[in-house]
Motif scaffolding. Sequence first.
Motif, PDB file in Angstrom:
ATOM      1  N   MET A 176      25.757  38.075  43.730  1.00 58.87           N
ATOM      2  CA  MET A 176      25.385  39.229  42.897  1.00 58.87           C
ATOM      3  C   MET A 176      24.548  40.187  43.729  1.00 58.87           C
ATOM      4  N   PRO A 177      25.139  40.673  44.845  1.00 60.35           N
ATOM      5  CA  PRO A 177      24.383  41.521  45.768  1.00 60.35           C
ATOM      6  C   PRO A 177      23.935  42.828  45.110  1.00 60.35           C
ATOM      7  N   ALA A 178      22.843  43.380  45.646  1.00 57.69           N
ATOM      8  CA  ALA A 178      22.368  44.682  45.176  1.00 57.69           C
ATOM      9  C   ALA A 178      23.468  45.721  45.390  1.00 57.69           C
ATOM     10  N   LEU A 181      39.318  39.562  44.081  1.00 61.82           N
ATOM     11  CA  LEU A 181      40.730  39.888  43.856  1.00 61.82           C
ATOM     12  C   LEU A 181      41.302  40.635  45.073  1.00 61.82           C
ATOM     13  N   SER A 199      33.749  39.893  41.327  1.00 63.84           N
ATOM     14  CA  SER A 199      35.075  39.413  40.939  1.00 63.84           C
ATOM     15  C   SER A 199      36.166  40.387  41.382  1.00 63.84           C
ATOM     16  N   LYS A 200      35.792  41.655  41.425  1.00 66.34           N
ATOM     17  CA  LYS A 200      36.740  42.682  41.897  1.00 66.34           C
ATOM     18  C   LYS A 200      37.017  42.497  43.402  1.00 66.34           C
ATOM     19  N   VAL A 253      27.286  45.571  46.311  1.00 71.74           N
ATOM     20  CA  VAL A 253      28.406  44.658  46.530  1.00 71.74           C
ATOM     21  C   VAL A 253      29.355  45.190  47.615  1.00 71.74           C
ATOM     22  N   ARG A 254      29.509  46.511  47.664  1.00 66.21           N
ATOM     23  CA  ARG A 254      30.401  47.095  48.668  1.00 66.21           C
ATOM     24  C   ARG A 254      29.909  46.845  50.084  1.00 66.21           C
ATOM     25  N   ASP A 260      20.763  36.091  46.549  1.00 64.38           N
ATOM     26  CA  ASP A 260      21.755  36.725  45.678  1.00 64.38           C
ATOM     27  C   ASP A 260      23.088  36.969  46.390  1.00 64.38           C
ATOM     28  N   ASN A 289      28.899  37.802  39.869  1.00 68.87           N
ATOM     29  CA  ASN A 289      28.895  38.865  38.854  1.00 68.87           C
ATOM     30  C   ASN A 289      30.262  39.557  38.812  1.00 68.87           C
ATOM     31  N   THR A 290      30.423  40.455  37.848  1.00 66.95           N
ATOM     32  CA  THR A 290      31.751  41.054  37.665  1.00 66.95           C
ATOM     33  C   THR A 290      32.141  41.971  38.833  1.00 66.95           C
ATOM     34  N   SER A 291      31.147  42.582  39.491  1.00 65.86           N
ATOM     35  CA  SER A 291      31.488  43.419  40.656  1.00 65.86           C
ATOM     36  C   SER A 291      32.081  42.570  41.772  1.00 65.86           C
TER      37      SER A 291
END
Lengths: 126, 188
Positions: free
Chosen positions: A31-33, A75, A71-72, A35-36, A11, A67-69
């Motif tokens: 799509m990490p558990a 950016l 995508s942040k 993301v941070r 992932d 995943n959308t996290s």
Amino acid sequence: MAALKIEPGDDTPMVILDKEHNKFEISGKSMPADVRSFYQPVLDWVSAYTDDPLDKTIFDFKLIYFNTSSSKIFLDIFMMLEELSEAGKEVLVRWHSAEPDEDMQDAGEEYAEMTELQFEFHTYEF
Amino acid sequence: MNNKRGYFDAISEFYDDLPDSEIILAFDGDVTHQVMKAFVSSVEDRLERENENEASRNRLYHVLVECLQNINRHADDQEPVDVEFFPGRGGILLSRTNKKYCLVTANIIRNEEIPELKEMLEKINPMKDEELNLLYKKQLTEGQLSSKGGAGLGFIDIRRKTGNKMEFKFVSKEKETSFFLLNITVNR
């Protein structure tokens, strides 16, 4: 500056940040558990790199899925690269998407619209 | 409502297309990150074997990841309501007809969260593609990652990728909690 290399997981993407060999790449699934915590070393590395960058940086994004996290986070990376470009360094983002994956291509185009960075689009057979 | 069957009772009351549908996945339990990964890869493998078209597959994959991560993320910031209705527990029902996939999820939320969630979904649902793209970019630029890694982008992205409105409902459960039921359609 020591290279940062992260092996891909089921992932998490493969990450190569290697100034010496002028290779900057994020590829695979993201799509990490958490993301941070996954991306913190990546953001730290890129941030440190902007203090002493190459004249020309080519950054490859070759993602199958994110995943959308994530995508942040991407950016945030682009924003740091944009600072380089504003400081007169050359930056090129190569955005790769699998041949029929229009959503991935669209995602890249969206980033290109949102930043001042130069984007180049590539497709590959999956 | 019998606590032991609560999640699926809530789903079947909400989702009336079920008799005509083929069930792909049904689950009631703790939606951990591992569970999410197992489900998405199992569904992905099956759809690939069946030669489902790539765009539908990719979109369904995305919807599954975002919805299950929502439930999972939601779990950590809540106190357990009771043994049966613990945070992170989710009911998941994925089914399909010839024309579409339907993902229905049920999870427990605190009543105080309802207004914001409702407002968000009601705002996104009627939006046209252009508005959705603008809102996505705005949220991507201005939004902050929450401590759980939520970016506030999931519903916007589901809405624009599927092209379909999201059906939702809140069903009062206990004094302070409700079921949040969500039905997302992905065209085939």
